[in-house]
Design an enzyme around this catalytic site. Structure first.
Site, short mmCIF file in Angstrom:
data_model
loop_
_atom_site.label_atom_id
_atom_site.label_comp_id
_atom_site.label_asym_id
_atom_site.label_seq_id
_atom_site.Cartn_x
_atom_site.Cartn_y
_atom_site.Cartn_z
CE LYS A 1 -10.45 4.38 3.06
NZ LYS A 1 -10.78 4.17 4.52
NE ARG B 1 -10.53 4.79 10.96
CZ ARG B 1 -9.82 4.39 9.88
NH1 ARG B 1 -8.68 3.53 10.25
NH2 ARG B 1 -9.92 4.77 8.74
CD GLU C 1 -1.89 -6.12 4.56
OE1 GLU C 1 -1.86 -6.28 3.37
OE2 GLU C 1 -1.79 -4.83 5.01
CB SER D 1 -8.50 0.32 2.71
OG SER D 1 -8.71 1.34 3.40
CB CYS E 1 -1.14 -0.03 1.02
SG CYS E 1 -2.39 0.85 0.86
CG HIS F 1 -4.15 -2.71 3.00
ND1 HIS F 1 -3.24 -2.62 3.88
CD2 HIS F 1 -4.48 -1.57 2.70
CE1 HIS F 1 -2.61 -1.59 4.07
NE2 HIS F 1 -3.63 -0.61 3.34
C1 LIG Z 1 -2.40 3.56 2.44
C2 LIG Z 1 -2.26 2.89 3.32
O1 LIG Z 1 -1.06 2.24 3.36
S1 LIG Z 1 -3.34 2.19 4.35
C3 LIG Z 1 -2.90 1.64 5.87
C4 LIG Z 1 -3.15 2.58 6.97
N1 LIG Z 1 -4.21 2.09 7.37
C5 LIG Z 1 -4.38 1.97 9.02
O2 LIG Z 1 -3.39 2.08 9.49
C6 LIG Z 1 -5.49 1.59 9.21
C7 LIG Z 1 -5.72 1.81 11.15
N2 LIG Z 1 -5.50 3.17 11.29
C8 LIG Z 1 -6.29 3.82 12.05
O3 LIG Z 1 -7.39 3.26 12.05
C9 LIG Z 1 -6.00 5.18 12.48
O4 LIG Z 1 -4.67 5.49 11.98
C10 LIG Z 1 -5.62 5.08 14.21
C11 LIG Z 1 -7.13 4.75 14.76
C12 LIG Z 1 -4.86 3.98 14.56
C13 LIG Z 1 -5.20 6.60 14.52
O5 LIG Z 1 -6.00 7.71 14.00
P1 LIG Z 1 -5.77 9.17 14.36
O6 LIG Z 1 -6.05 8.96 15.64
O7 LIG Z 1 -6.63 9.70 13.45
O8 LIG Z 1 -4.45 9.67 13.84
P2 LIG Z 1 -3.06 9.65 14.75
O9 LIG Z 1 -2.85 11.09 15.18
O10 LIG Z 1 -3.00 8.81 15.67
O11 LIG Z 1 -1.99 9.23 13.59
C14 LIG Z 1 -2.24 8.04 12.87
C15 LIG Z 1 -0.80 7.71 12.27
O12 LIG Z 1 -0.39 8.38 11.26
C16 LIG Z 1 0.93 8.50 11.03
N3 LIG Z 1 1.02 10.03 10.99
C17 LIG Z 1 0.37 11.02 10.79
N4 LIG Z 1 0.96 12.19 10.66
C18 LIG Z 1 2.30 11.80 10.28
C19 LIG Z 1 3.51 12.35 9.84
N5 LIG Z 1 3.41 13.75 9.77
N6 LIG Z 1 4.42 11.65 9.61
C20 LIG Z 1 4.52 10.30 9.70
N7 LIG Z 1 3.57 9.73 10.28
C21 LIG Z 1 2.32 10.42 10.62
C22 LIG Z 1 1.45 7.73 12.06
O13 LIG Z 1 1.96 6.36 11.90
C23 LIG Z 1 0.43 7.75 13.14
O14 LIG Z 1 0.30 6.71 14.07
P3 LIG Z 1 1.50 6.02 14.98
O15 LIG Z 1 2.04 7.49 15.75
O16 LIG Z 1 0.90 5.36 15.99
O17 LIG Z 1 2.52 5.64 14.22
N1 LIG Z 2 -6.60 1.96 4.97
C1 LIG Z 2 -6.34 3.40 5.43
C2 LIG Z 2 -6.38 4.34 4.64
C3 LIG Z 2 -5.59 5.67 5.19
O1 LIG Z 2 -4.70 5.87 4.57
C4 LIG Z 2 -7.64 3.59 6.50
O2 LIG Z 2 -8.80 3.49 6.26
O3 LIG Z 2 -7.38 3.62 7.72
#
Ligand SMILES: CC(=O)SCCNC(=O)CCNC(=O)[C@H](O)C(C)(C)COP(=O)(O)OP(=O)(O)OC[C@H]1O[C@@H](n2cnc3c(N)ncnc32)[C@H](O)[C@@H]1OP(=O)(O)O
Ligand SMILES: N[C@@H](CCO)C(=O)O
Length: 302
Positions: free
Chosen positions: A163, A249, A237, A192, A142, A235
């Protein structure tokens, strides 16, 4: 695993034309076996969920696989405890003198940011450069795939009007490529993401091949011709429930995310989604570990 048969057996030529992996006795007697060393750079915020999702597929092999987890030093994780990271994860400094047979770089929820605005971008670039020399094959997932396409090939990404969210049908474009060996002609896989890669730029790069794509979701799997870099934009996995968890969420937070396409039975979020991509995901990881990692990695690194 390859089948071993005599060099002169007529079936050998037929099977090789079908791209079944046949190893003649001469090579088989020289082949040495040792555990594989796989490094996982886990950029996902909910690291424990991702660990289980990836290990489930990496564990499906007759070869022993040693797993090391890598974390970034330039990013402080909000959603995973320091205790967990200290206990199970290494830093780049800990491993930079080592060699790995395979590496996985996961997704991350940072795709709407410019690459340079991701606070760990410089460290990630160093790790990706390091992987070119110190890892036999790296599988990027991803956002990890978008980052690799940008860093190694200058392929940009752009934000989608909506999205890309659901389970989509994909077609295998290169059935003789080892990564998709044994795949059905069409198969399902989850996406996603809010962004997509620059397709025109991707197809202009001779070193890259598109192995599978979808009419709706675009490219799913691309690979460098030497197999050193695999990019999976979806994704595969994810568990059966993951898209539903992301949907709920967002709804709870007031984010207007549409229903994942082709996911809930009858498009009814109260119904339990089926896991319809597990077998192809399992096959892809087995193929990667076998052909791109085990068959390609040196028995002894120089
Ligand atoms: C396109 C893809 O690859 S999809 C893969 C991503 N999808 C997922 O992770 C799905 C699950 N994630 C989630 O549901 C959400 O991210 C949550 C619930 C865990 C947290 O969401 P929020 O509270 O809105 O955001 P939060 O401020 O905690 O930041 C989320 C993450 O974004 C990333 N992030 C945000 N801003 C930055 C930045 N400027 N630089 C680097 N990383 C960043 C970090 O990884 C951060 O999590 P971490 O500190 O635990 O590593
Ligand atoms: N798979 C992700 C997309 C965000 O980059 C999510 O919905 O959390």
């Amino acid at each position: 695993m390859p089948i071993r048969i005599p060099e002169q057996l007529p079936a050998k030529e037929i099977l090789e034309q079908e791209n079944i992996f046949v190893m003649d006795e001469e090579r088989a007697t020289k082949q040495e076996i040792r555990p594989l060393n796989i490094l996982i750079l886990n950029l996902m915020p909910e690291k424990e969920k991702t660990e289980a999702q990836l290990l489930r597929f990496l564990g499906n092999t007759p070869i022993q696989v040693n797993i090391s987890f890598l974390r970034l030093s330039t990013h402080e994780s909000k959603n995973t405890s320091k205790f967990h990271l200290d206990q199970f994860y290494k830093s780049f400094d800990d491993i930079r003198t080592k060699r790995f047979d395979g590496m996985i770089i996961t997704g991350a929820p940072v795709e709407k940011l410019k690459f340079s605005d991701v606070n760990y971008w410089e460290e990630l670039q160093s790790i990706m450069d390091w992987s070119s020399k110190n890892v036999t094959s790296t599988l990027h997932i991803c956002w990890g795939a978008q980052a690799a396409l940008y860093h190694h090939y200058g392929i940009g990404k752009y934000e989608l009007p909506e999205k890309c969210f659901g389970i989509y049908r994909h077609e295998v474009l290169e059935p003789k490529e080892n990564l998709v060996r044994g795949f059905d002609d069409y198969f399902m896989a989850p996406h996603s993401r809010y962004t997509d890669i620059d397709y025109q730029k991707l197809i202009s790069i001779a070193e890259l091949k598109i192995l599978a794509q979808s009419d709706q979701a675009g490219v799913l799997i691309a690979a460098s011709s030497d197999g050193k870099r695999i990019m999976v934009t979806g994704h595969f996995e994810y568990d059966a429930e993951t898209l539903g968890d992301e949907y709920r969420r967002d709804r709870e937070r007031g984010v207007d995310t549409q229903l994942p396409e082709n996911y809930f039975p009858d498009d009814d979020p109260s119904k339990v989604p089926l896991h319809r991509w597990k077998s192809h995901c399992s096959l892809m990881f087995s193929n990667w570990l076998n052909y791109y990692v085990y068959q390609s990695t040196p028995y002894e690194w120089d």
